[in-house]
Design a protein around this motif. Sequence first.
Motif, PDB file in Angstrom:
ATOM      1  N   LYS A   1      32.174  31.681  37.829  1.00 45.78           N
ATOM      2  CA  LYS A   1      31.688  33.066  37.840  1.00 45.78           C
ATOM      3  C   LYS A   1      32.805  34.070  38.108  1.00 45.78           C
ATOM      4  CE  LYS A   1      27.017  31.862  39.194  1.00 45.78           C
ATOM      5  NZ  LYS A   1      25.955  32.013  40.194  1.00 45.78           N
ATOM      6  N   TRP A   2      34.020  33.586  38.253  1.00 47.65           N
ATOM      7  CA  TRP A   2      35.149  34.482  38.468  1.00 47.65           C
ATOM      8  C   TRP A   2      35.596  35.050  37.123  1.00 47.65           C
ATOM      9  CZ3 TRP A   2      38.929  31.395  42.097  1.00 47.65           C
ATOM     10  CH2 TRP A   2      38.289  31.148  43.313  1.00 47.65           C
ATOM     11  N   TYR A   3      36.074  36.290  37.151  1.00 48.65           N
ATOM     12  CA  TYR A   3      36.570  36.898  35.915  1.00 48.65           C
ATOM     13  C   TYR A   3      37.557  38.007  36.226  1.00 48.65           C
ATOM     14  CZ  TYR A   3      32.718  40.166  36.933  1.00 48.65           C
ATOM     15  OH  TYR A   3      31.861  41.054  37.529  1.00 48.65           O
TER      16      TYR A   3
ATOM     17  N   PRO B   1      40.633  41.471  39.595  1.00 46.10           N
ATOM     18  CA  PRO B   1      39.836  40.241  39.658  1.00 46.10           C
ATOM     19  C   PRO B   1      38.465  40.468  40.272  1.00 46.10           C
ATOM     20  CG  PRO B   1      41.400  40.290  41.462  1.00 46.10           C
ATOM     21  CD  PRO B   1      41.632  41.536  40.658  1.00 46.10           C
ATOM     22  N   SER B   2      37.530  39.660  39.853  1.00 43.25           N
ATOM     23  CA  SER B   2      36.223  39.554  40.503  1.00 43.25           C
ATOM     24  C   SER B   2      36.086  38.087  40.884  1.00 43.25           C
ATOM     25  CB  SER B   2      35.101  39.976  39.567  1.00 43.25           C
ATOM     26  OG  SER B   2      33.857  39.759  40.208  1.00 43.25           O
ATOM     27  N   LEU B   3      36.302  37.805  42.153  1.00 45.88           N
ATOM     28  CA  LEU B   3      36.343  36.423  42.627  1.00 45.88           C
ATOM     29  C   LEU B   3      35.252  36.194  43.666  1.00 45.88           C
ATOM     30  CD1 LEU B   3      40.223  36.258  43.112  1.00 45.88           C
ATOM     31  CD2 LEU B   3      38.907  35.626  41.084  1.00 45.88           C
ATOM     32  N   ARG B   4      34.035  36.541  43.331  1.00 44.53           N
ATOM     33  CA  ARG B   4      32.934  36.426  44.282  1.00 44.53           C
ATOM     34  C   ARG B   4      32.446  34.994  44.388  1.00 44.53           C
ATOM     35  NH1 ARG B   4      30.617  41.057  41.039  1.00 44.53           N
ATOM     36  NH2 ARG B   4      31.849  42.791  41.791  1.00 44.53           N
ATOM     37  N   GLY B   5      32.291  34.551  45.599  1.00 46.06           N
ATOM     38  CA  GLY B   5      31.723  33.230  45.835  1.00 46.06           C
ATOM     39  C   GLY B   5      32.703  32.106  45.563  1.00 46.06           C
ATOM     40  N   LEU B   6      32.214  30.902  45.717  1.00 42.63           N
ATOM     41  CA  LEU B   6      33.043  29.716  45.545  1.00 42.63           C
ATOM     42  C   LEU B   6      32.970  29.118  44.142  1.00 42.63           C
ATOM     43  CD1 LEU B   6      32.277  27.980  48.954  1.00 42.63           C
ATOM     44  CD2 LEU B   6      34.264  29.377  48.341  1.00 42.63           C
ATOM     45  N   ASP B   7      32.036  29.584  43.335  1.00 43.82           N
ATOM     46  CA  ASP B   7      31.863  29.057  41.979  1.00 43.82           C
ATOM     47  C   ASP B   7      32.876  29.722  41.054  1.00 43.82           C
ATOM     48  OD1 ASP B   7      31.093  28.197  39.497  1.00 43.82           O
ATOM     49  OD2 ASP B   7      29.015  28.863  39.659  1.00 43.82           O
TER      50      ASP B   7
ATOM     51  N   PHE C   1      37.262  39.207  31.056  1.00 44.03           N
ATOM     52  CA  PHE C   1      37.822  37.935  30.595  1.00 44.03           C
ATOM     53  C   PHE C   1      37.468  36.862  31.610  1.00 44.03           C
ATOM     54  CE2 PHE C   1      40.359  40.973  28.464  1.00 44.03           C
ATOM     55  CZ  PHE C   1      41.226  40.389  27.566  1.00 44.03           C
ATOM     56  N   THR C   2      37.126  35.661  31.147  1.00 45.59           N
ATOM     57  CA  THR C   2      37.049  34.550  32.091  1.00 45.59           C
ATOM     58  C   THR C   2      38.469  34.291  32.585  1.00 45.59           C
ATOM     59  OG1 THR C   2      37.426  32.833  30.424  1.00 45.59           O
ATOM     60  CG2 THR C   2      35.105  33.437  30.883  1.00 45.59           C
ATOM     61  N   ILE C   3      38.584  33.636  33.710  1.00 43.88           N
ATOM     62  CA  ILE C   3      39.910  33.286  34.229  1.00 43.88           C
ATOM     63  C   ILE C   3      40.646  32.407  33.224  1.00 43.88           C
ATOM     64  CG2 ILE C   3      41.148  32.061  36.063  1.00 43.88           C
ATOM     65  CD1 ILE C   3      39.927  34.759  36.970  1.00 43.88           C
ATOM     66  N   ARG C   4      39.915  31.504  32.589  1.00 44.72           N
ATOM     67  CA  ARG C   4      40.528  30.602  31.596  1.00 44.72           C
ATOM     68  C   ARG C   4      41.080  31.396  30.408  1.00 44.72           C
ATOM     69  NH1 ARG C   4      38.445  28.050  27.007  1.00 44.72           N
ATOM     70  NH2 ARG C   4      39.577  26.183  26.439  1.00 44.72           N
TER      71      ARG C   4
ATOM     72  N   PRO D   1      29.131  37.137  34.115  1.00 45.74           N
ATOM     73  CA  PRO D   1      29.369  35.718  33.816  1.00 45.74           C
ATOM     74  C   PRO D   1      28.535  35.206  32.634  1.00 45.74           C
ATOM     75  CG  PRO D   1      29.259  36.038  36.177  1.00 45.74           C
ATOM     76  CD  PRO D   1      28.827  37.334  35.540  1.00 45.74           C
ATOM     77  N   GLY D   2      27.294  35.649  32.528  1.00 49.01           N
ATOM     78  CA  GLY D   2      26.462  35.253  31.392  1.00 49.01           C
ATOM     79  C   GLY D   2      26.978  35.826  30.083  1.00 49.01           C
ATOM     80  N   PHE D   3      27.416  37.076  30.117  1.00 45.08           N
ATOM     81  CA  PHE D   3      27.979  37.701  28.913  1.00 45.08           C
ATOM     82  C   PHE D   3      29.239  36.960  28.472  1.00 45.08           C
ATOM     83  CE2 PHE D   3      26.372  42.117  30.478  1.00 45.08           C
ATOM     84  CZ  PHE D   3      25.073  41.741  30.229  1.00 45.08           C
ATOM     85  N   LEU D   4      30.049  36.525  29.437  1.00 48.53           N
ATOM     86  CA  LEU D   4      31.276  35.807  29.098  1.00 48.53           C
ATOM     87  C   LEU D   4      30.990  34.443  28.493  1.00 48.53           C
ATOM     88  CD1 LEU D   4      33.475  36.840  32.134  1.00 48.53           C
ATOM     89  CD2 LEU D   4      33.853  37.420  29.728  1.00 48.53           C
ATOM     90  N   ARG D   5      29.998  33.756  29.016  1.00 47.06           N
ATOM     91  CA  ARG D   5      29.623  32.463  28.409  1.00 47.06           C
ATOM     92  C   ARG D   5      29.197  32.678  26.962  1.00 47.06           C
ATOM     93  NH1 ARG D   5      27.640  31.731  33.564  1.00 47.06           N
ATOM     94  NH2 ARG D   5      25.532  32.394  33.018  1.00 47.06           N
TER      95      ARG D   5
END
Length: 115
Positions: free
Chosen positions: A94-96, A85-91, A58-61, A22-26
């Motif tokens: 952080k999904w990608y 997909p990586s859909l861990r947690g509710l945030d 890829f981010t979901i967006r 998630p940090g790399f994607l940001r």
Amino acid sequence: MGDVHAVPFVLECKNVKRPSVPGFLRQAEVEAVHAGFPYGVAVVKVPRQGPRRGKVHFTIRTWTRVRLAVGLTAGDMTDRYRFTPSLRGLDTGKWYMTTDLESFSALLRDVRSAR
């Protein structure tokens, strides 16, 4: 402005023991904006594997925007380019979605031809 420019993508390339996708994607998305490109993705080398085994995240967006650009349904996009997909947690920030470099190469060709 990103490590590699593969129009229309900016690739943020990483070789680390413990990836923080998630940090790399940001970071990739910020660098894509700075470079004037529409898409930023993170390419991460898999430990103890050659560079050809790298994963492209890829981010979901971004995944959704690319999917719409090539005119595919979510299922077709997932099947054709082998996304998982990586859909861990509710945030949802952080999904990608992840694919391999070979599938990304095919997607890159298709995105370029759709432009």
